[in-house]
Design a protein around this motif. Structure first.
Motif, PDB file in Angstrom:
ATOM      1  N   GLU A   3      -0.419  -4.830  19.479  1.00  0.00           N
ATOM      2  CA  GLU A   3      -0.516  -3.382  19.665  1.00  0.00           C
ATOM      3  C   GLU A   3      -1.958  -2.969  19.942  1.00  0.00           C
ATOM      4  O   GLU A   3      -2.209  -2.138  20.812  1.00  0.00           O
ATOM      5  CB  GLU A   3       0.008  -2.676  18.406  1.00  0.00           C
ATOM      6  CG  GLU A   3       0.131  -1.193  18.541  1.00  0.00           C
ATOM      7  CD  GLU A   3       0.756  -0.575  17.308  1.00  0.00           C
ATOM      8  OE1 GLU A   3       0.241   0.466  16.884  1.00  0.00           O
ATOM      9  OE2 GLU A   3       1.720  -1.133  16.772  1.00  0.00           O
ATOM     10  N   ARG A   4      -2.887  -3.547  19.241  1.00  0.00           N
ATOM     11  CA  ARG A   4      -4.303  -3.225  19.446  1.00  0.00           C
ATOM     12  C   ARG A   4      -4.762  -3.632  20.836  1.00  0.00           C
ATOM     13  O   ARG A   4      -5.483  -2.904  21.501  1.00  0.00           O
ATOM     14  CB  ARG A   4      -5.162  -3.912  18.396  1.00  0.00           C
ATOM     15  CG  ARG A   4      -4.994  -3.330  17.028  1.00  0.00           C
ATOM     16  CD  ARG A   4      -5.849  -4.058  16.038  1.00  0.00           C
ATOM     17  NE  ARG A   4      -5.589  -3.611  14.693  1.00  0.00           N
ATOM     18  CZ  ARG A   4      -6.006  -4.232  13.628  1.00  0.00           C
ATOM     19  NH1 ARG A   4      -6.697  -5.347  13.734  1.00  0.00           N
ATOM     20  NH2 ARG A   4      -5.731  -3.768  12.436  1.00  0.00           N
ATOM     21  N   ALA A   7      -3.293  -1.286  23.337  1.00  0.00           N
ATOM     22  CA  ALA A   7      -3.862   0.060  23.219  1.00  0.00           C
ATOM     23  C   ALA A   7      -5.214   0.123  23.919  1.00  0.00           C
ATOM     24  O   ALA A   7      -5.549   1.125  24.540  1.00  0.00           O
ATOM     25  CB  ALA A   7      -4.003   0.455  21.754  1.00  0.00           C
ATOM     26  N   LEU A  40      -1.179   7.748  22.294  1.00  0.00           N
ATOM     27  CA  LEU A  40      -1.265   6.598  21.391  1.00  0.00           C
ATOM     28  C   LEU A  40      -0.061   6.519  20.468  1.00  0.00           C
ATOM     29  O   LEU A  40       0.476   5.441  20.228  1.00  0.00           O
ATOM     30  CB  LEU A  40      -2.552   6.658  20.573  1.00  0.00           C
ATOM     31  CG  LEU A  40      -3.822   6.325  21.346  1.00  0.00           C
ATOM     32  CD1 LEU A  40      -5.049   6.681  20.505  1.00  0.00           C
ATOM     33  CD2 LEU A  40      -3.851   4.874  21.729  1.00  0.00           C
ATOM     34  N   ARG A  41       0.372   7.663  19.943  1.00  0.00           N
ATOM     35  CA  ARG A  41       1.539   7.666  19.054  1.00  0.00           C
ATOM     36  C   ARG A  41       2.803   7.251  19.800  1.00  0.00           C
ATOM     37  O   ARG A  41       3.619   6.493  19.277  1.00  0.00           O
ATOM     38  CB  ARG A  41       1.719   9.032  18.407  1.00  0.00           C
ATOM     39  CG  ARG A  41       0.645   9.350  17.392  1.00  0.00           C
ATOM     40  CD  ARG A  41       1.001  10.584  16.576  1.00  0.00           C
ATOM     41  NE  ARG A  41      -0.119  11.068  15.813  1.00  0.00           N
ATOM     42  CZ  ARG A  41      -0.563  10.545  14.689  1.00  0.00           C
ATOM     43  NH1 ARG A  41       0.021   9.489  14.188  1.00  0.00           N
ATOM     44  NH2 ARG A  41      -1.589  11.075  14.051  1.00  0.00           N
ATOM     45  N   GLN A  42       2.960   7.731  21.023  1.00  0.00           N
ATOM     46  CA  GLN A  42       4.116   7.360  21.817  1.00  0.00           C
ATOM     47  C   GLN A  42       4.091   5.860  22.109  1.00  0.00           C
ATOM     48  O   GLN A  42       5.106   5.179  22.005  1.00  0.00           O
ATOM     49  CB  GLN A  42       4.146   8.147  23.119  1.00  0.00           C
ATOM     50  CG  GLN A  42       5.356   7.854  23.961  1.00  0.00           C
ATOM     51  CD  GLN A  42       5.381   8.674  25.237  1.00  0.00           C
ATOM     52  OE1 GLN A  42       4.391   9.277  25.624  1.00  0.00           O
ATOM     53  NE2 GLN A  42       6.522   8.689  25.891  1.00  0.00           N
ATOM     54  N   PHE A  43       2.938   5.345  22.443  1.00  0.00           N
ATOM     55  CA  PHE A  43       2.795   3.914  22.695  1.00  0.00           C
ATOM     56  C   PHE A  43       3.120   3.116  21.441  1.00  0.00           C
ATOM     57  O   PHE A  43       3.811   2.097  21.497  1.00  0.00           O
ATOM     58  CB  PHE A  43       1.378   3.609  23.179  1.00  0.00           C
ATOM     59  CG  PHE A  43       1.136   2.152  23.406  1.00  0.00           C
ATOM     60  CD1 PHE A  43       1.662   1.514  24.515  1.00  0.00           C
ATOM     61  CD2 PHE A  43       0.396   1.415  22.505  1.00  0.00           C
ATOM     62  CE1 PHE A  43       1.450   0.169  24.728  1.00  0.00           C
ATOM     63  CE2 PHE A  43       0.172   0.070  22.706  1.00  0.00           C
ATOM     64  CZ  PHE A  43       0.705  -0.554  23.823  1.00  0.00           C
ATOM     65  N   GLN A  44       2.660   3.587  20.298  1.00  0.00           N
ATOM     66  CA  GLN A  44       2.914   2.904  19.033  1.00  0.00           C
ATOM     67  C   GLN A  44       4.417   2.853  18.751  1.00  0.00           C
ATOM     68  O   GLN A  44       4.939   1.810  18.364  1.00  0.00           O
ATOM     69  CB  GLN A  44       2.180   3.614  17.898  1.00  0.00           C
ATOM     70  CG  GLN A  44       2.390   2.968  16.555  1.00  0.00           C
ATOM     71  CD  GLN A  44       1.669   3.707  15.448  1.00  0.00           C
ATOM     72  OE1 GLN A  44       1.403   4.903  15.541  1.00  0.00           O
ATOM     73  NE2 GLN A  44       1.336   2.993  14.395  1.00  0.00           N
ATOM     74  N   MET A  47       6.024   0.316  21.112  1.00  0.00           N
ATOM     75  CA  MET A  47       5.709  -1.058  20.737  1.00  0.00           C
ATOM     76  C   MET A  47       6.457  -1.467  19.470  1.00  0.00           C
ATOM     77  O   MET A  47       6.952  -2.588  19.374  1.00  0.00           O
ATOM     78  CB  MET A  47       4.204  -1.248  20.543  1.00  0.00           C
ATOM     79  CG  MET A  47       3.429  -1.229  21.834  1.00  0.00           C
ATOM     80  SD  MET A  47       4.023  -2.424  23.063  1.00  0.00           S
ATOM     81  CE  MET A  47       3.796  -3.955  22.211  1.00  0.00           C
ATOM     82  N   ASN A  48       6.550  -0.561  18.499  1.00  0.00           N
ATOM     83  CA  ASN A  48       7.290  -0.869  17.273  1.00  0.00           C
ATOM     84  C   ASN A  48       8.752  -1.136  17.580  1.00  0.00           C
ATOM     85  O   ASN A  48       9.351  -2.077  17.039  1.00  0.00           O
ATOM     86  CB  ASN A  48       7.150   0.253  16.258  1.00  0.00           C
ATOM     87  CG  ASN A  48       5.775   0.305  15.635  1.00  0.00           C
ATOM     88  OD1 ASN A  48       5.027  -0.662  15.672  1.00  0.00           O
ATOM     89  ND2 ASN A  48       5.433   1.439  15.069  1.00  0.00           N
TER      90      ASN A  48
END
Length: 60
Positions: A3-4, A7, A40-44, A47-48
């Motif tokens: 994730e990092r 990002a 970033l939240r949407q990407f997180q 990815m989750n």
């Protein structure tokens, strides 16, 4: 860790990093960076969801 990496550089393919399949870089028309908290939240979340689906697939 994945994730990092994604990002910092969203053009890197998470699928390639996880499985070694496909192209190392995603579509180059993707944004060069995630610049807002909302992005970033949407990407997180994405990815989750992706990681959870792969865990379930491997556990099956």
């Amino acid at each position: 860790m994945l994730e990092r990496i994604c990002a910092v550089e969203p053009r890197i393919s998470a699928e390639y990093l996880l499985r070694g399949e496909g192209d190392p870089l995603r579509n180059l028309s993707a944004p060069a960076a995630l610049n807002t908290v909302q992005q970033l939240r949407q990407f997180q979340v994405q990815m989750n969801e992706f990681v959870e689906s792969k865990i379930k697939e491997l556990e099956a």
